[in-house]
Structure formats: structure tokens, C-alpha cells
Design a protein around this motif. Structure first.
Motif, PDB file in Angstrom:
ATOM      1  N   LEU A   1       0.705   6.725   6.516  1.00 19.16           N
ATOM      2  CA  LEU A   1       0.559   7.731   7.617  1.00 19.16           C
ATOM      3  C   LEU A   1      -0.852   8.614   7.395  1.00 19.16           C
ATOM      4  O   LEU A   1      -1.382   9.014   8.500  1.00 19.16           O
ATOM      5  N   LYS A   2      -0.970   8.978   6.071  1.00 19.22           N
ATOM      6  CA  LYS A   2      -2.216   9.524   5.781  1.00 19.22           C
ATOM      7  C   LYS A   2      -2.525   9.343   4.339  1.00 19.22           C
ATOM      8  O   LYS A   2      -1.590   8.745   3.489  1.00 19.22           O
ATOM      9  N   GLU A   3      -3.854   9.256   4.001  1.00 18.80           N
ATOM     10  CA  GLU A   3      -4.306   9.340   2.467  1.00 18.80           C
ATOM     11  C   GLU A   3      -5.012  10.421   1.925  1.00 18.80           C
ATOM     12  O   GLU A   3      -5.758  10.879   2.999  1.00 18.80           O
TER      13      GLU A   3
ATOM     14  N   VAL B   1       0.884  -1.247   0.027  1.00 18.37           N
ATOM     15  CA  VAL B   1      -0.039  -0.007   0.069  1.00 18.37           C
ATOM     16  C   VAL B   1       0.845   1.252   0.074  1.00 18.37           C
ATOM     17  O   VAL B   1       0.262   2.095   0.092  1.00 18.37           O
ATOM     18  N   PHE B   2       2.013   1.196  -0.008  1.00 21.74           N
ATOM     19  CA  PHE B   2       2.978   2.331   0.089  1.00 21.74           C
ATOM     20  C   PHE B   2       3.487   2.645  -1.207  1.00 21.74           C
ATOM     21  O   PHE B   2       4.733   2.682  -1.399  1.00 21.74           O
ATOM     22  N   ALA B   3       2.634   2.735  -2.036  1.00 21.02           N
ATOM     23  CA  ALA B   3       2.981   3.143  -3.565  1.00 21.02           C
ATOM     24  C   ALA B   3       3.212   4.681  -3.590  1.00 21.02           C
ATOM     25  O   ALA B   3       2.399   5.420  -2.787  1.00 21.02           O
ATOM     26  N   GLY B   4       4.055   4.980  -4.286  1.00 22.61           N
ATOM     27  CA  GLY B   4       4.086   6.545  -4.540  1.00 22.61           C
ATOM     28  C   GLY B   4       4.468   7.360  -3.184  1.00 22.61           C
ATOM     29  O   GLY B   4       5.393   6.888  -2.438  1.00 22.61           O
ATOM     30  N   TRP B   5       3.816   8.517  -3.206  1.00 20.26           N
ATOM     31  CA  TRP B   5       4.226   9.436  -2.010  1.00 20.26           C
ATOM     32  C   TRP B   5       4.209   8.938  -0.684  1.00 20.26           C
ATOM     33  O   TRP B   5       4.875   9.300   0.098  1.00 20.26           O
ATOM     34  N   LYS B   6       3.120   7.971  -0.303  1.00 19.13           N
ATOM     35  CA  LYS B   6       2.824   7.244   0.791  1.00 19.13           C
ATOM     36  C   LYS B   6       4.377   6.266   1.326  1.00 19.13           C
ATOM     37  O   LYS B   6       4.494   6.353   2.507  1.00 19.13           O
ATOM     38  N   PHE B   7       4.952   6.138   0.476  1.00 22.44           N
ATOM     39  CA  PHE B   7       6.157   5.393   0.523  1.00 22.44           C
ATOM     40  C   PHE B   7       7.281   6.461   1.194  1.00 22.44           C
ATOM     41  O   PHE B   7       7.991   6.169   2.032  1.00 22.44           O
TER      42      PHE B   7
END
Length: 592
Positions: free
Chosen positions: A517-519, A441-447
């Protein structure tokens, strides 16, 4: 991507593809056919340009204007003033940058270049230097040749080979095209046998300057290129083998230099045999379809990389400000393959460095679909991400450069500092046929947030020619929706648009799964005049705001607990407005 009858039958008999999957796919096809019938558009109807109207152009231009993202603007070097002494450098200034490649491309009614748009806006030509070449297939000849019917190549498709006299060949089709890069994966003219056909392309080329020109050709099939009846490229009698897209084979590039005179008309003819005539052909399993064919050929005025950069540097010395158009193209970004690196194609990085040595007032306009490496970004005062923005792309870039449009786009992705920072860097490729999606689930900016890796430009970021403040957050659960309101004020001197972004933080009590951490859960774009204030409301179903997919339950799970709400102007806002909402019980649900 193998679209072959025998391969599909084998997979069905081996029970790799269940019958219900076949039924679902056929049902989708039938629904699509039903939709087409009900649309009222006749089968095999003639293409028209009824939608090529001023209203269509204005709408597409507005979309392109709104999509441009201004990422850097030191000392307000932008917007430019009409009286400033500028020059234009880079391949993206004159070449078509409307779409990506493969299924991401389509023929538009027209296209606008940055050079033409600036000429129209300023009333005069802007001094230009190419600076670099990036086109793998050089310039498309279809855009510059003419034939008795008009622009482009006159195309004749025959059943018999070119060894048969023309009067004895069977003509299957005759039309005009304005491209010389042809991906013919499903082209199978009626009347040909075993997907074998022979295509003749003819057009007249009139160069605008005298000198040596490079011609380049590659094909899946066989091809010969003639200039004024003289054979200059023979990709038929002896072919090398290279690799094309979708794992298909293609011939090795054929390149030849030819002296041409300015103003003289030259007759260009290509005789092409379809993919079934490919003499360097591998076994058929390497092809996407039995009817697959590819023909690419182009030309360019011959110069060395050093000569191109030297010409650009000399022009930059004479100008107060430089608009440097860099980027990729459909040769490098396509639906059918992934980019192999973040580096700008060709010698564009060297070009920017060389220009910066003689002129510090460089405005970079980057046209690409994904991030590129920017090793000199700290030394560039302005950087604009202009994407592949359709047929009004050139006009939209000119609009933002001169402030006729205030930029309001925000990044839909993060711009990493280097390719190694990407979340998929370690698991990007296949390992002996195995592909691992290691980002989870940590694709892109969330990673980047989870790993505390600072990107070059964060998700949701974008500058404006004015300033905004966001204040007074209020949140509540209203029935099925989470509702957040804020006040947005334009504190600058010109009208502009701001994108207010709502992020949700999962409960601290979450233990069952690892969550970002946030979406981002909602956003709203608002236009404000200088000094104007508006209240902006963002609504999102609370189930969408709170849920994660519960693998054990095979449903979406809206977990009970207190959620954080953050509202700002990007994923890395300097000052988030904070609030909360609470779900009193767990809720499992399916569907969207």
C-alpha cells in the motif's frame, strides 16, 4: 554452511555449483586480500587498543543513545528524578547485553551494565534483585576468574592428551581469555594433527557470598571440570548427545551443585579435548567443519525460580518506582539460528506479572534484537526498547531513563501483538527440506497494512520527552530526484530529535503486480530546541521511489502514473501530510 573440501568437490562434479560461481568467490577472496594488503595493517599483526579512546567511547555512546526507542510513557513517568526511590530488577540489569550471538558478536573493549551506569550517575548503588535467570550456560566464569597474568583464564593448548604428563606434552599456544563460552569452529592451532588438540583453562574464583553454586557444562569434544583439584563434572568418560547450533552435535548438559564460601579462593580448571575427541560423535556430515569444537561452562548462585521472584517482589514493595530489565541474549538471538518463539526466556513474564501486583510504577527496559511477547503491556506505564547496543549500552539506558538524553529512536520493524500475526508464521520452517518465502513483497509492516492487522507498535514509531508538529509539505521532481520539504516544530519544553519519514504510494493504475500500500523511501532526523522550527528536505532518486522489480523484463520498472507521497512520524502516523508526483512514461533500468 558445510565448509568441507570433499563436499564442495562433489557439488562441483555433480554440476550443482558451476565453475563461474567458484571463480566469482575466489575473485572476491583475492579482492579482500588485496584490500587487506593495501590497508597497511601487517599480516598477523598484534591486536592493540589504540582506538579505545574517550572519543571512541563518546561516539559509541551517542549511537546507543540515539538508537533507544521509547514505546510507552504514560503520565510522563519518565524521565526519572535523582531523588526518587527506585530499585533495579532483572537479569539484563547486570549481565552483558552488547551483541547478539554467532557472527553477530565480537569482543568489545569493555561493557557497561545498567546497574553500574546508574551507580555512576546517582553516586550510590541502586537496590537490585536478579528476579530471573535466562542464560543457557549460566554466568560466564571468564568474566570473574583471575590468573597470575590478570583477569580471565590462563589457557594452554597442547598437542598431546592430558593422559601424558605435563612436562612431556608439546605446548602449542598460551594466552588469556575472559570468556568460558567458546565456539571454536575454525580454531586449528598450528602444530596439532587432524584438528586434535587439548586445551587447559585455569583461573581462581572468589565468591562474594556463601552458599550452593550451580556449575554447568556442555561441549563438542570432551571436558572435565575440577575445583581445587577435585573432579566435579566428567563430560569425557560417558557422554550423552544433544544438538547444538548449525546442526552440530553437542554433549548433554552436565550440572552439579557445589557449596562455596564467601571470600575463599577456589582454583577452577577445565581440561578440554577438541571436537575430534567427542565420544558421542555422530557421523562427520553433521559437523560444520572437521575442526569444529565447542566448550560452554558457567556458574550461578543456586536459587529456585520462586525464590528469585520472591526476592524481587519484596524489593519492589519497598520502592516508589521499579526499573525492570528484561530481554533475550546471544543465547537466544544469533546469526546462526532463528528464535523458536516470541516469549521472553525463562520466567521473565511471570516475574513482571508478580512485580506489577505489588507496584504499578514499573518501567520495562527490554534488551533484545527482535520483538518479544508483552502480555502485561497494558498494565505497564513505561516501556523502552533498548536493543543490543554495544559496549555503552548500560550508560545509554541510564541517559534516557534520567532525561540526560531525550529518546529519539524509531522502530525499524513492527512489534506484533502475538507470534501468529507475523507474516512468516505459516511458512517459517522447512517442510521436508522445502522452504517457502510466502510473504513475497509483504514482509514486515507492509503485511500488517495489507491485512489490516494492527501491530502492538508500528514500524517507524517512537516517543520523545517533547512534542513535534510537521506542516507545509511541498514536493517536486528535480532532475533525477524526488524532493519533499516540510516544516518541523518542537512544540514542547525540551530539546529533542524527530525522524521525518517519507512514504510513497503506487499508482492506482498499477495492475501488473501486487504492490504494498505504501513503502518507506526516505527519512531525515532533525534536532530542535524547544520552540524551534526548521525546514527539512528529503531527497530520493525517483527511480528508487517508484520502481518495482519486473520479473518478466528482469529489470527494475519505474511505472508511469501518479504516485502518492505521505510524510509523517511513523508508518501509522495519525496525521500524514499528503502530496503527489507523476511519471509520464514507463522506464526500465538495471543496477542500483
Amino acid at each position: 554452511m558445510i565448509r568441507k573440501h570433499d563436499s564442495l568437490i562433489h557439488q562441483i562434479l555433480a554440476r550443482e555449483i558451476p565453475q563461474y560461481v567458484i571463480d566469482e568467490r575466489i575473485r572476491n577472496i583475492l579482492n579482500f586480500i588485496k584490500f587487506g594488503i593495501e590497508s597497511g595493517i601487517p599480516a598477523n599483526g598484534k591486536e592493540d587498543e589504540d582506538n579505545n579512546t574517550a572519543e571512541t567511547s563518546a561516539f559509541i555512546r551517542q549511537l546507543a543513545d540515539d538508537a533507544i526507542v521509547l514505546l510507552k510513557n504514560e503520565n510522563s513517568i519518565l524521565p526519572l528524578k535523582p531523588e526518587e526511590n527506585i530499585c533495579l530488577i532483572g537479569p539484563g540489569a547486570v549481565e552483558r547485553r552488547t551483541t547478539g550471538g554467532g557472527s553477530a558478536s565480537l569482543n568489545s573493549y569493555y561493557h557497561t551494565s545498567v546497574a553500574d551506569a546508574l551507580k555512576k550517575k546517582l553516586g550510590h548503588d541502586v537496590p537490585f534483585a536478579m528476579g530471573s535467570l535466562i542464560a543457557k550456560n549460566l554466568h560466564d566464569l571468564g568474566e570473574v576468574v583471575t590468573n597470575p597474568k590478570g583477569k580471565g583464564f590462563d589457557v594452554k593448548v597442547y598437542k598431546e592428551s592430558f593422559d601424558v604428563p605435563e612436562e612431556k606434552r608439546t605446548l602449542l599456544e598460551n594466552y588469556s581469555i575472559d570468556v568460558s563460552n567458546l565456539l571454536l569452529f575454525d580454531y586449528d592451532p598450528k602444530g596439532c594433527e587432524n584438528s586434535t588438540y587439548y586445551m587447559q583453562l585455569e583461573g581462581d574464583l572468589t565468591p562474594d557470598k556463601t552458599g550452593e553454586y550451580s556449575f554447568r557444562e556442555q561441549c563438542l569434544g570432551t571436558a572435565q571440570l575440577f575445583i581445587d583439584g577435585k573432579l566435579v563434572i566428567d563430560d569425557k568418560t560417558k557422554q550423552g548427545l544433544s544438538s547444538g547450533i548449525f546442526a552440530s552435535p553437542i554433549s548433554s548438559p552436565q550440572i552439579v551443585n557445589v557449596k562455596l564460601n564467601a571470600g575463599q579462593k577456589y582454583h577452577i580448571k577445565v581440561e578440554f579435548g577438541s571436537g575430534m575427541t567427542f565420544t558421542a560423535r555422530k557421523d562427520s556430515a553433521a559437523l560444520v567443519t572437521d575442526s569444529a569444537s565447542i566448550l560452554n561452562f558457567g556458574y550461578i548462585f543456586h536459587k529456585t525460580d520462586e525464590e528469585y521472584i520472591e526476592e524481587a517482589v519484596e524489593l519492589a514493595k519497598k520502592s516508589d518506582k521499579v526499573i525492570l530489565c528484561v530481554g533475550t541474549s546471544l543465547d537466544y538471538e544469533s546469526e546462526g539460528f532463528d528464535r523458536s518463539e516470541m516469549k521472553l526466556p525463562g520466567n521473565q513474564e511471570e516475574l513482571v506479572s508478580a512485580v506489577l501486583k505489588v507496584n504499578k510504577n514499573v518501567i520495562i527496559v527490554n534488551q533484545s534484537g527482535t520483538p518479544v511477547s508483552l502480555p502485561w503491556i497494558d498494565n505497564v506505564p513505561a516501556f523502552m526498547q533498548a536493543w543490543f547496543n554495544g559496549m555503552e549500552a548500560g550508560n545509554a539506558i541510564a541517559d534516557v531513563l534520567y532525561g540526560d538524553v531525550n529518546p529519539s529512536g524509531k522502530l525499524p520493524l513492527s512489534y506484533p501483538k502475538r507470534v501468529e500475526d507475523n507474516p512468516a508464521f505459516l511458512t517459517f520452517k522447512s517442510n521436508n527440506g522445502q522452504c517457502v518465502y510466502g510473504e513475497d513483497v509483504f514482509a514486515g509492516w507492509k503485511f500488517y497494512e495489507k491485512r489490516k492487522i494492527a501491530p502492538l507498535f508500528p514500524f517507524g514509531f517512537g516517543l520523545s520527552y517533547t512534542d513535534f508538529t510537521i506542516d507545509n509539505i511541498a514536493t517536486k521532481l528535480d532532475g533525477e530526484n524526488l524532493e519533499a520539504t516540510v516544516d518541523v516544530t518542537n512544540t514542547g519544553k525540551v530539546t529533542g530529535k524527530e525522524v521525518v519519514q517519507l512514504y510513497v504510494v503506487p499508482p492506482k493504475t498499477t495492475t501488473a503486480v501486487d504492490r504494498p500500500l505504501k513503502e518507506l523511501k526516505g527519512f531525515a532526523k532533525v534536532e530542535l530546541k524547544a520552540g524551534e522550527k526548521k525546514t527539512v528536505k528529503i531527497e530520493v532518486p525517483y527511480k528508487y521511489a517508484a520502481s518495482y522489480f519486473d520479473v518478466d523484463a528482469n529489470q527494475w520498472h519505474a511505472e508511469k502514473g501518479e504516485y502518492g507521497v505521505l510524510v509523517g512520524d511513523s508508518s501509522s502516523s495519525e496525521k500524514f501530510l499528503e502530496s503527489t508526483f507523476t511519471l509520464e512514461k514507463d522506464e526500465l533500468w538495471s543496477g542500483l
